[in-house]
Design a protein around this motif. Structure first.
Motif, PDB file in Angstrom:
ATOM      1  N   TYR A 100       7.355  11.295  -1.250  1.00 57.04           N
ATOM      2  CA  TYR A 100       8.467  10.456  -1.696  1.00 57.04           C
ATOM      3  C   TYR A 100       9.818  10.951  -1.184  1.00 57.04           C
ATOM      4  O   TYR A 100      10.695  10.150  -0.847  1.00 57.04           O
ATOM      5  CB  TYR A 100       8.487  10.398  -3.223  1.00 57.04           C
ATOM      6  CG  TYR A 100       9.618   9.577  -3.801  1.00 57.04           C
ATOM      7  CD1 TYR A 100       9.519   8.190  -3.870  1.00 57.04           C
ATOM      8  CD2 TYR A 100      10.779  10.189  -4.254  1.00 57.04           C
ATOM      9  CE1 TYR A 100      10.556   7.432  -4.400  1.00 57.04           C
ATOM     10  CE2 TYR A 100      11.822   9.434  -4.778  1.00 57.04           C
ATOM     11  CZ  TYR A 100      11.710   8.060  -4.846  1.00 57.04           C
ATOM     12  OH  TYR A 100      12.740   7.316  -5.348  1.00 57.04           O
ATOM     13  N   VAL A 101      10.008  12.264  -1.119  1.00 59.81           N
ATOM     14  CA  VAL A 101      11.312  12.832  -0.764  1.00 59.81           C
ATOM     15  C   VAL A 101      11.856  12.301   0.561  1.00 59.81           C
ATOM     16  O   VAL A 101      13.038  11.936   0.647  1.00 59.81           O
ATOM     17  CB  VAL A 101      11.248  14.373  -0.753  1.00 59.81           C
ATOM     18  CG1 VAL A 101      12.482  14.978  -0.089  1.00 59.81           C
ATOM     19  CG2 VAL A 101      11.128  14.906  -2.172  1.00 59.81           C
ATOM     20  N   PRO A 102      11.058  12.225   1.644  1.00 63.69           N
ATOM     21  CA  PRO A 102      11.631  11.731   2.904  1.00 63.69           C
ATOM     22  C   PRO A 102      12.011  10.256   2.891  1.00 63.69           C
ATOM     23  O   PRO A 102      12.724   9.797   3.783  1.00 63.69           O
ATOM     24  CB  PRO A 102      10.518  11.994   3.928  1.00 63.69           C
ATOM     25  CG  PRO A 102       9.270  12.052   3.130  1.00 63.69           C
ATOM     26  CD  PRO A 102       9.664  12.671   1.822  1.00 63.69           C
ATOM     27  N   PRO A 147       0.541   3.531   7.695  1.00 62.98           N
ATOM     28  CA  PRO A 147       1.490   4.562   7.274  1.00 62.98           C
ATOM     29  C   PRO A 147       0.799   5.838   6.787  1.00 62.98           C
ATOM     30  O   PRO A 147      -0.261   5.776   6.147  1.00 62.98           O
ATOM     31  CB  PRO A 147       2.265   3.888   6.136  1.00 62.98           C
ATOM     32  CG  PRO A 147       2.170   2.429   6.435  1.00 62.98           C
ATOM     33  CD  PRO A 147       0.807   2.238   7.033  1.00 62.98           C
ATOM     34  N   VAL A 148       1.411   6.966   7.095  1.00 63.83           N
ATOM     35  CA  VAL A 148       0.850   8.267   6.714  1.00 63.83           C
ATOM     36  C   VAL A 148       0.575   8.365   5.206  1.00 63.83           C
ATOM     37  O   VAL A 148      -0.494   8.859   4.805  1.00 63.83           O
ATOM     38  CB  VAL A 148       1.779   9.407   7.174  1.00 63.83           C
ATOM     39  CG1 VAL A 148       1.349  10.747   6.574  1.00 63.83           C
ATOM     40  CG2 VAL A 148       1.793   9.495   8.699  1.00 63.83           C
ATOM     41  N   PRO A 167       8.814  11.648   9.282  1.00 63.43           N
ATOM     42  CA  PRO A 167       7.467  11.143   9.596  1.00 63.43           C
ATOM     43  C   PRO A 167       6.477  11.207   8.440  1.00 63.43           C
ATOM     44  O   PRO A 167       5.490  10.472   8.431  1.00 63.43           O
ATOM     45  CB  PRO A 167       7.024  12.054  10.751  1.00 63.43           C
ATOM     46  CG  PRO A 167       8.300  12.491  11.392  1.00 63.43           C
ATOM     47  CD  PRO A 167       9.263  12.656  10.264  1.00 63.43           C
ATOM     48  N   ALA A 168       6.736  12.071   7.450  1.00 60.44           N
ATOM     49  CA  ALA A 168       5.821  12.163   6.312  1.00 60.44           C
ATOM     50  C   ALA A 168       5.771  10.855   5.534  1.00 60.44           C
ATOM     51  O   ALA A 168       4.761  10.542   4.887  1.00 60.44           O
ATOM     52  CB  ALA A 168       6.247  13.298   5.386  1.00 60.44           C
ATOM     53  N   TYR A 169       6.854  10.068   5.602  1.00 56.66           N
ATOM     54  CA  TYR A 169       6.861   8.768   4.936  1.00 56.66           C
ATOM     55  C   TYR A 169       6.844   7.614   5.936  1.00 56.66           C
ATOM     56  O   TYR A 169       6.100   6.649   5.764  1.00 56.66           O
ATOM     57  CB  TYR A 169       8.097   8.630   4.036  1.00 56.66           C
ATOM     58  CG  TYR A 169       8.190   7.280   3.368  1.00 56.66           C
ATOM     59  CD1 TYR A 169       7.399   6.976   2.265  1.00 56.66           C
ATOM     60  CD2 TYR A 169       9.048   6.284   3.851  1.00 56.66           C
ATOM     61  CE1 TYR A 169       7.469   5.730   1.655  1.00 56.66           C
ATOM     62  CE2 TYR A 169       9.119   5.040   3.247  1.00 56.66           C
ATOM     63  CZ  TYR A 169       8.335   4.757   2.152  1.00 56.66           C
ATOM     64  OH  TYR A 169       8.390   3.524   1.554  1.00 56.66           O
ATOM     65  N   TYR A 170       7.649   7.724   6.993  1.00 58.89           N
ATOM     66  CA  TYR A 170       7.814   6.608   7.927  1.00 58.89           C
ATOM     67  C   TYR A 170       6.827   6.645   9.096  1.00 58.89           C
ATOM     68  O   TYR A 170       6.722   5.670   9.837  1.00 58.89           O
ATOM     69  CB  TYR A 170       9.240   6.592   8.471  1.00 58.89           C
ATOM     70  CG  TYR A 170      10.280   6.295   7.424  1.00 58.89           C
ATOM     71  CD1 TYR A 170      10.472   5.001   6.959  1.00 58.89           C
ATOM     72  CD2 TYR A 170      11.046   7.318   6.867  1.00 58.89           C
ATOM     73  CE1 TYR A 170      11.416   4.728   5.973  1.00 58.89           C
ATOM     74  CE2 TYR A 170      11.993   7.051   5.887  1.00 58.89           C
ATOM     75  CZ  TYR A 170      12.170   5.753   5.444  1.00 58.89           C
ATOM     76  OH  TYR A 170      13.102   5.488   4.468  1.00 58.89           O
ATOM     77  N   GLY A 171       6.106   7.758   9.263  1.00 58.30           N
ATOM     78  CA  GLY A 171       5.155   7.860  10.362  1.00 58.30           C
ATOM     79  C   GLY A 171       3.906   7.022  10.131  1.00 58.30           C
ATOM     80  O   GLY A 171       3.590   6.639   8.999  1.00 58.30           O
ATOM     81  N   LEU A 183       0.823  -1.203   0.000  1.00 62.85           N
ATOM     82  CA  LEU A 183       0.000   0.000   0.000  1.00 62.85           C
ATOM     83  C   LEU A 183       0.862   1.259   0.000  1.00 62.85           C
ATOM     84  O   LEU A 183       0.573   2.227  -0.725  1.00 62.85           O
ATOM     85  CB  LEU A 183      -0.929   0.000   1.216  1.00 62.85           C
ATOM     86  CG  LEU A 183      -2.094  -0.989   1.187  1.00 62.85           C
ATOM     87  CD1 LEU A 183      -2.807  -1.011   2.529  1.00 62.85           C
ATOM     88  CD2 LEU A 183      -3.077  -0.625   0.078  1.00 62.85           C
ATOM     89  N   THR A 184       1.928   1.251   0.811  1.00 59.56           N
ATOM     90  CA  THR A 184       2.804   2.424   0.889  1.00 59.56           C
ATOM     91  C   THR A 184       3.506   2.668  -0.440  1.00 59.56           C
ATOM     92  O   THR A 184       3.601   3.809  -0.908  1.00 59.56           O
ATOM     93  CB  THR A 184       3.847   2.253   2.007  1.00 59.56           C
ATOM     94  OG1 THR A 184       3.178   2.002   3.247  1.00 59.56           O
ATOM     95  CG2 THR A 184       4.690   3.510   2.156  1.00 59.56           C
ATOM     96  N   ARG A 185       4.000   1.602  -1.053  1.00 57.37           N
ATOM     97  CA  ARG A 185       4.688   1.752  -2.342  1.00 57.37           C
ATOM     98  C   ARG A 185       3.721   2.191  -3.443  1.00 57.37           C
ATOM     99  O   ARG A 185       4.135   2.773  -4.446  1.00 57.37           O
ATOM    100  CB  ARG A 185       5.350   0.434  -2.731  1.00 57.37           C
ATOM    101  CG  ARG A 185       6.496   0.018  -1.826  1.00 57.37           C
ATOM    102  CD  ARG A 185       7.632   1.029  -1.840  1.00 57.37           C
ATOM    103  NE  ARG A 185       8.750   0.641  -1.000  1.00 57.37           N
ATOM    104  CZ  ARG A 185       9.773  -0.083  -1.403  1.00 57.37           C
ATOM    105  NH1 ARG A 185       9.817  -0.523  -2.659  1.00 57.37           N
ATOM    106  NH2 ARG A 185      10.752  -0.381  -0.579  1.00 57.37           N
ATOM    107  N   THR A 186       2.440   1.887  -3.267  1.00 56.60           N
ATOM    108  CA  THR A 186       1.441   2.266  -4.270  1.00 56.60           C
ATOM    109  C   THR A 186       1.147   3.756  -4.247  1.00 56.60           C
ATOM    110  O   THR A 186       0.728   4.330  -5.264  1.00 56.60           O
ATOM    111  CB  THR A 186       0.131   1.486  -4.043  1.00 56.60           C
ATOM    112  OG1 THR A 186       0.399   0.086  -4.041  1.00 56.60           O
ATOM    113  CG2 THR A 186      -0.895   1.771  -5.134  1.00 56.60           C
TER     114      THR A 186
END
Length: 325
Positions: free
Chosen positions: A241-243, A176-177, A166-170, A46-49
Motif C-alpha cells: 500500500y505504501v508506494p 499488477p504485482v 513498482p511494488a504497486y504500479y508494476g 483486483l488491485t484495490r482488493t
C-alpha cells in the motif's frame, strides 16, 4: 451404491452462495454500466482488493480459531508510518534506494508479526478477551502514528518513492504485482488451513476449545500463531500500500478492520469460529470491492454510503448464520 449425504450437499451449496452472489452482482453491474466489464476496470478492482484481501486472509485464521482483531486498520497505519521513517532514515545515511526499500519491506512484515505476537501474548497469557485487547490497541496504534506524524502525514522521499513504485504500479504478464502477491498469499494460506495439522488445530479450537485441550492441542501456541500470521499479513498488505500514495497519515487504513472482518464473514466463515475457508474469504473480499466499484460507476446510491452497505451486509450474514444453527 453408497447413500448420498444430504448434509454434505447442503454444506457445499451453502459454500457456493458467496460465489453465486459475486457472479450475480457482476452481471448486474455490467448491465448498469458497460465500463464495469472492461479489463482495465477488472484489474483495478483486483488491485484495490489486495490490501484488505491479504489482511482478510490472516483474519480468517483468527476468526476460525474463535478470535477477533479490531485493530488491523490502525496497525497498518502505524506500520506504514514506521516503514516510511525507516526508509527515509536509511536514505539519509547514504543507503541505496533499492536496499532501503528492501529493508523497509522486511521491516513491515517483522513489525506486523511483533504486533500480532503482542496481541497473542496478551490474549493467551494475560487471559484478556480478544475484543478488549484489540479494541485497546486500535486506539493506541493510531494515536502513536498521529504522534509520529505530528498530526499530519509522514511522506516518503522522492528518490525512494521512485524506487518503491513498482511494488504497486508494476506488472507481471500484464497483471499488477499486488494481485500476484495476493494470489500467492491466498494459495499458501489455503494450503496451511486445510492441509496441515496447524490448520486443523485452529479449526478444532474454534469448534470447542476445551475439547481441543483434552485432545492435547497446544491451544495457546496455536492462538499465538494465528495472531502472528494476521500481523504478518497486515505487514505484507502495508508494504504494497505504501508506494501507492507514498505517505502515511492518521486516516491511513481507516475502516480496514470492517472490510477484513466483512470479507471473512461474507465468505462463509462462522462468527463463532470452527469453520471457514480462504477461498470463501477471497470471494468475500472481491464482493466488497465490486460493491464499492459499482457505487463509483453508477448513481444507484452515494459512494459515501459504502461503509453503511458493508455494515448492513455483515449484520445480514450474521443473522443468516444464526438462523442456520
Amino acid at each position: 451404491m453408497p447413500p448420498v449425504r444430504t448434509d454434505s450437499i447442503a454444506s457445499r451449496l451453502h459454500g457456493l452462495g458467496p460465489l453465486a452472489g459475486l457472479i450475480l452482482l457482476c452481471l448486474i453491474a455490467s448491465f448498469l454500466n458497460p465500463e464495469f466489464a472492461t479489463v482495465d476496470n477488472a484489474l483495478n478492482v483486483l488491485t484495490r482488493t489486495t490490501f484488505t484481501g491479504i489482511i482478510a486472509v490472516g483474519m480468517c485464521f483468527v476468526i476460525v480459531g474463535g478470535g477477533i482483531d479490531l485493530s488491523v486498520g490502525s496497525m497498518a497505519a502505524l506500520i506504514a508510518g514506521c516503514v516510511i521513517l525507516l526508509m527515509n532514515s536509511l536514505g539519509a545515511h547514504g543507503v541505496a534506494p533499492g536496499l532501503a526499500v528492501v529493508a523497509g519491506a522486511g521491516g513491515a512484515v517483522v513489525l506486523g508479526s511483533l504486533l500480532g505476537l503482542t496481541h497473542g501474548w496478551l490474549i493467551t497469557r494475560g487471559r484478556i478477551e480478544p475484543f478488549i485487547v484489540t479494541l485497546g490497541t486500535l486506539g493506541i496504534f493510531r494515536a502513536v502514528l498521529t504522534w509520529l506524524a505530528d498530526g499530519g502525514a509522514i511522506t516518503l522521499d522522492n528518490e525512494l518513492a521512485d524506487a518503491y513504485a513498482p511494488a504497486y504500479y508494476g506488472t507481471l504478464l500484464g497483471v499488477p504485482v499486488p494481485v500476484w502477491v495476493f494470489a500467492l498469499v491466498a494459495i499458501g494460506a489455503a494450503a496451511v488451513l486445510q492441509r496441515t495439522a496447524y490448520g486443523r488445530h485452529v479449526q478444532a479450537i474454534g469448534s470447542n476449545e476445551q475439547v481441543a485441550r483434552y485432545a492435547a492441542v497446544k491451544v495457546d501456541a496455536v492462538k499465538l500463531g494465528s495472531y502472528v500470521v494476521l500481523g504478518a499479513m497486515v505487514g505484507v498488505a502495508t508494504l504494497l500500500y505504501v508506494p501507492r500514495l507514498g505517505s502515511a497519515s492518521p486516516t491511513t487504513g481507516l475502516l480496514w478492520e470492517l472490510e477484513a472482518i466483512a470479507a471473512v464473514i461474507i465468505g462463509g466463515t462462522a462468527l463463532k469460529g470452527g469453520s471457514g475457508s480462504i477461498a470463501g474469504t477471497v470471494v468475500g473480499a472481491l464482493l466488497l470491492s465490486v460493491i464499492g466499484n459499482v457505487l463509483n460507476l453508477t448513481s444507484f446510491i452515494s459512494i459515501h454510503l459504502n461503509a453503511a452497505v458493508q455494515g448492513t451486509v455483515i449484520i445480514a450474514v450474521a443473522f443468516m448464520q444464526r438462523r442456520q444453527r
